[in-house]
Design a protein around this motif. Structure first.
Motif, PDB file in Angstrom:
ATOM      1  N   GLY A  62       0.880   3.882  -3.101  1.00 28.30           N
ATOM      2  CA  GLY A  62       0.568   5.285  -2.837  1.00 28.30           C
ATOM      3  C   GLY A  62       1.596   6.232  -3.447  1.00 28.30           C
ATOM      4  O   GLY A  62       1.247   7.269  -4.006  1.00 28.30           O
TER       5      GLY A  62
ATOM      6  N   GLU B  27       1.202   6.188  -7.353  1.00 28.16           N
ATOM      7  CA  GLU B  27      -0.026   6.806  -7.845  1.00 28.16           C
ATOM      8  C   GLU B  27      -0.187   8.252  -7.407  1.00 28.16           C
ATOM      9  O   GLU B  27      -1.152   8.907  -7.759  1.00 28.16           O
ATOM     10  CB  GLU B  27      -1.238   5.988  -7.394  1.00 28.16           C
ATOM     11  CG  GLU B  27      -1.320   4.641  -8.072  1.00 28.16           C
ATOM     12  CD  GLU B  27      -2.550   3.859  -7.659  1.00 28.16           C
ATOM     13  OE1 GLU B  27      -3.136   4.158  -6.590  1.00 28.16           O
ATOM     14  OE2 GLU B  27      -2.921   2.943  -8.405  1.00 28.16           O
ATOM     15  N   SER B  28       0.758   8.766  -6.664  1.00 27.01           N
ATOM     16  CA  SER B  28       0.666  10.127  -6.151  1.00 27.01           C
ATOM     17  C   SER B  28       0.795  11.158  -7.261  1.00 27.01           C
ATOM     18  O   SER B  28       1.581  11.010  -8.192  1.00 27.01           O
ATOM     19  CB  SER B  28       1.767  10.367  -5.117  1.00 27.01           C
ATOM     20  OG  SER B  28       1.817  11.723  -4.759  1.00 27.01           O
TER      21      SER B  28
ATOM     22  N   ASP C 276      -1.417   8.931 -14.132  1.00 28.87           N
ATOM     23  CA  ASP C 276      -2.022   9.152 -12.826  1.00 28.87           C
ATOM     24  C   ASP C 276      -3.394   8.499 -12.814  1.00 28.87           C
ATOM     25  O   ASP C 276      -3.756   7.798 -13.762  1.00 28.87           O
ATOM     26  CB  ASP C 276      -2.096  10.647 -12.485  1.00 28.87           C
ATOM     27  CG  ASP C 276      -2.879  11.465 -13.496  1.00 28.87           C
ATOM     28  OD1 ASP C 276      -3.648  10.883 -14.302  1.00 28.87           O
ATOM     29  OD2 ASP C 276      -2.753  12.703 -13.486  1.00 28.87           O
ATOM     30  N   SER C 277      -4.179   8.739 -11.771  1.00 28.66           N
ATOM     31  CA  SER C 277      -5.482   8.093 -11.662  1.00 28.66           C
ATOM     32  C   SER C 277      -6.444   8.582 -12.746  1.00 28.66           C
ATOM     33  O   SER C 277      -7.330   7.846 -13.160  1.00 28.66           O
ATOM     34  CB  SER C 277      -6.082   8.334 -10.285  1.00 28.66           C
ATOM     35  OG  SER C 277      -6.202   9.722 -10.028  1.00 28.66           O
TER      36      SER C 277
ATOM     37  N   ASP D 135       0.822  -1.211   0.000  1.00 27.38           N
ATOM     38  CA  ASP D 135       0.000   0.000   0.000  1.00 27.38           C
ATOM     39  C   ASP D 135       0.856   1.261   0.000  1.00 27.38           C
ATOM     40  O   ASP D 135       0.531   2.251  -0.654  1.00 27.38           O
ATOM     41  CB  ASP D 135      -0.938   0.013   1.201  1.00 27.38           C
ATOM     42  CG  ASP D 135      -2.016  -1.047   1.087  1.00 27.38           C
ATOM     43  OD1 ASP D 135      -2.398  -1.397  -0.050  1.00 27.38           O
ATOM     44  OD2 ASP D 135      -2.477  -1.526   2.138  1.00 27.38           O
ATOM     45  N   SER D 136       1.974   1.227   0.715  1.00 25.33           N
ATOM     46  CA  SER D 136       2.871   2.374   0.767  1.00 25.33           C
ATOM     47  C   SER D 136       3.484   2.665  -0.602  1.00 25.33           C
ATOM     48  O   SER D 136       3.482   3.807  -1.068  1.00 25.33           O
ATOM     49  CB  SER D 136       3.975   2.126   1.789  1.00 25.33           C
ATOM     50  OG  SER D 136       4.894   3.188   1.801  1.00 25.33           O
TER      51      SER D 136
END
Length: 96
Positions: A39, A42-43, A69-70, A35-36
């Motif tokens: 993150g 995807e930041s 990106d998202s 998860d880290s």
């Protein structure tokens, strides 16, 4: 190459299974590393890596960047000028 063909999908599934066997399933590790890292990747706070490809009419360098990106999970090519890039909040124009 047909990326969604039965052969291609089987290759991807086999490769994923081999990685999980060697490295373990990161989502089940309990360390939070997956998860880290996700993150970070995807930041939107990442520093865009640019390359110079040409100049505009008055001679200023044009800087190009491939950004994912998202909003653009497959990525976009965009450009800005060197002086805009140096401001810390560049004005990007989507190219492709």
């Amino acid at each position: 190459e047909e990326v969604e063909s039965e052969e291609s999908l089987q290759f991807a599934n086999d490769a994923n299974a081999a990685c999980l066997q060697q490295l373990g399933d990161p989502m089940l590790s309990g360390t939070g590393t997956y998860d880290s890292l996700l993150g970070v990747l995807e930041s939107d706070d990442r520093i865009p890596h640019v390359g110079q490809f040409g100049r505009i009419e008055h001679g200023e360098e044009i800087m190009f960047n491939f950004w994912k990106d998202s909003t653009n999970p497959k990525g976009i090519w965009r450009r800005t000028t060197l002086s805009s890039y140096r401001t810390g909040d560049p004005e990007w124009t989507t190219v492709l």
